[in-house]
Motif scaffolding. Structure first.
Motif, PDB file in Angstrom:
ATOM      1  N   ILE A 139      13.840   7.857   2.694  1.00  0.00           N
ATOM      2  CA  ILE A 139      14.386   9.060   2.045  1.00  0.00           C
ATOM      3  C   ILE A 139      13.627   9.341   0.756  1.00  0.00           C
ATOM      4  N   GLY A 140      13.338   8.279  -0.002  1.00  0.00           N
ATOM      5  CA  GLY A 140      12.577   8.427  -1.238  1.00  0.00           C
ATOM      6  C   GLY A 140      11.185   8.974  -0.994  1.00  0.00           C
ATOM      7  N   ALA A 141      10.524   8.500   0.074  1.00  0.00           N
ATOM      8  CA  ALA A 141       9.184   8.981   0.408  1.00  0.00           C
ATOM      9  C   ALA A 141       9.210  10.472   0.715  1.00  0.00           C
ATOM     10  N   VAL A 142      10.224  10.911   1.463  1.00  0.00           N
ATOM     11  CA  VAL A 142      10.369  12.335   1.780  1.00  0.00           C
ATOM     12  C   VAL A 142      10.602  13.147   0.514  1.00  0.00           C
TER      13      VAL A 142
ATOM     14  N   VAL B 246       0.821  -1.212   0.000  1.00  0.00           N
ATOM     15  CA  VAL B 246       0.000   0.000   0.000  1.00  0.00           C
ATOM     16  C   VAL B 246       0.857   1.266   0.000  1.00  0.00           C
ATOM     17  N   GLY B 247       1.892   1.305   0.838  1.00  0.00           N
ATOM     18  CA  GLY B 247       2.703   2.507   0.952  1.00  0.00           C
ATOM     19  C   GLY B 247       3.408   2.884  -0.334  1.00  0.00           C
ATOM     20  N   ILE B 248       4.098   1.926  -0.930  1.00  0.00           N
ATOM     21  CA  ILE B 248       4.852   2.188  -2.152  1.00  0.00           C
ATOM     22  C   ILE B 248       3.913   2.493  -3.320  1.00  0.00           C
ATOM     23  N   ALA B 249       2.800   1.749  -3.413  1.00  0.00           N
ATOM     24  CA  ALA B 249       1.830   2.006  -4.480  1.00  0.00           C
ATOM     25  C   ALA B 249       1.254   3.415  -4.362  1.00  0.00           C
TER      26      ALA B 249
ATOM     27  N   GLY C 113      13.165  10.438  -5.728  1.00  0.00           N
ATOM     28  CA  GLY C 113      12.431   9.718  -4.704  1.00  0.00           C
ATOM     29  C   GLY C 113      11.888   8.396  -5.196  1.00  0.00           C
ATOM     30  N   MET C 114      11.374   8.393  -6.423  1.00  0.00           N
ATOM     31  CA  MET C 114      10.853   7.153  -7.000  1.00  0.00           C
ATOM     32  C   MET C 114      11.964   6.120  -7.172  1.00  0.00           C
ATOM     33  N   ILE C 115      13.137   6.581  -7.559  1.00  0.00           N
ATOM     34  CA  ILE C 115      14.270   5.662  -7.713  1.00  0.00           C
ATOM     35  C   ILE C 115      14.641   5.058  -6.351  1.00  0.00           C
TER      36      ILE C 115
END
Length: 296
Positions: A268-271, A92-95, A132-134
């Motif tokens: 870090i990517g999420a931020v 759920v989080g990554i999607a 961030g996506m990477i």
């Protein structure tokens, strides 16, 4: 008091939307079946509210805008099918983080489609989101390249962008009426897809009935009503920035409820994704307001 009530309704709507993946995790159906039943119950609920409030219907007066809403609704249905498939495959989080790259895509193409001026804030925001996506998807990429789950997440963002673009073009049909027809069109589009791919028979397990009702009536119907009844009374910048509470809450809730913890690089990517998107949207909104005031 009125302004405060709008803030409360808007934040409540975002938190409801952010919990979509959590509720869907308790439904033992395919992604298109979940979206089909979600759009059906949500549409019926919004129709009931629309009739109770005796809202005026504008679609006959603005057929071009209605066409934009139809296209937007179809895109939303497709986007949700990709999103719910991504929920089951990458979490759920990554999607949710992938899905919310959609507004950044809109910011990037707005200078072409809506003839808005390109601003350095948009470019910086896009670069931040891309990095961030990477970071977020680095474990999936290193383990075998682009997975189908990651592809679904990316496509959900692309179709989300298409939805936003065409909905933005429908300037004459707004609010609850816009939401009702868009959601209804999504239901029709998903129903046609489901009919072609698997027929009309859908077997709903008993334990999935309650979460389906919650997802359709509360998360979708009530959520859309709270959202569209509040944004008109809030500053544009508030709507733009607070909107990213939705993916943030999805990441936090998925960690708390489902145990989907992100690694250090993914955090870090999420931020970078949420921060970059919010930064670009904030400064874009400020520029548009200043330009509008200057023209006025």
């Amino acid at each position: 008091m009125y302004l405060n009530s709008n803030y409360i309704k808007y934040i409540a709507a975002l938190l409801l939307f952010g919990s979509n993946g959590i509720v869907a995790s308790y439904i033992a159906l395919s992604s298109n079946e979940i979206v089909l039943l979600r759009t059906l119950t949500g549409s019926l609920f919004l129709l009931l509210i629309f009739l109770c409030l005796h809202e005026e219907v504008h679609i006959r007066r603005y057929p071009q805008d209605f066409l934009y809403i139809v296209i937007s609704g179809i895109a939303m249905g497709i986007s949700w099918m990709f999103l719910f498939e991504a929920y089951t495959r990458v979490g759920v989080g990554i999607a949710s983080l992938a899905y919310y790259c959609g507004p950044v895509i809109v910011m990037l193409v707005s200078p072409i489609i809506f003839r808005e001026k390109i601003h350095i804030s948009i470019v910086l925001g896009f670069i931040s989101v891309l990095l961030g996506m990477i970071c977020v998807n680095s474990p999936f990429i290193s383990n075998g390249g682009l997975s189908f789950g990651l592809f679904c997440g990316i496509m959900s963002a692309v179709m989300y962008a298409v939805m936003l673009i065409f909905n933005k073009k429908a300037t004459k049909i707004q609010g609850l009426e816009n939401s009702l027809f868009q959601l209804s069109t999504s239901f029709v589009a998903v129903a046609v897809f489901t009919l072609i791919t698997q027929g009309v028979a859908i077997s709903i397990p008993a334990e999935s009935i309650l979460p389906l009702i919650i997802l359709g009536v509360v998360n979708t119907g009530v959520g859309c009503y709270l959202y569209f009844s509040s944004i008109g009374g809030l500053p544009v910048q508030t709507v733009a920035i607070c909107g990213y509470l939705e993916p943030l809450s999805a990441v936090v809730l998925s960690a708390i409820v489902l145990g989907e913890c992100l690694s250090g690089i993914q955090e870090i990517g999420a931020v970078l994704i949420i921060g970059g998107a919010a930064f670009g949207e904030l400064f874009r909104s400020r520029k548009l307001i200043r330009e509008h005031n200057a023209e006025g």
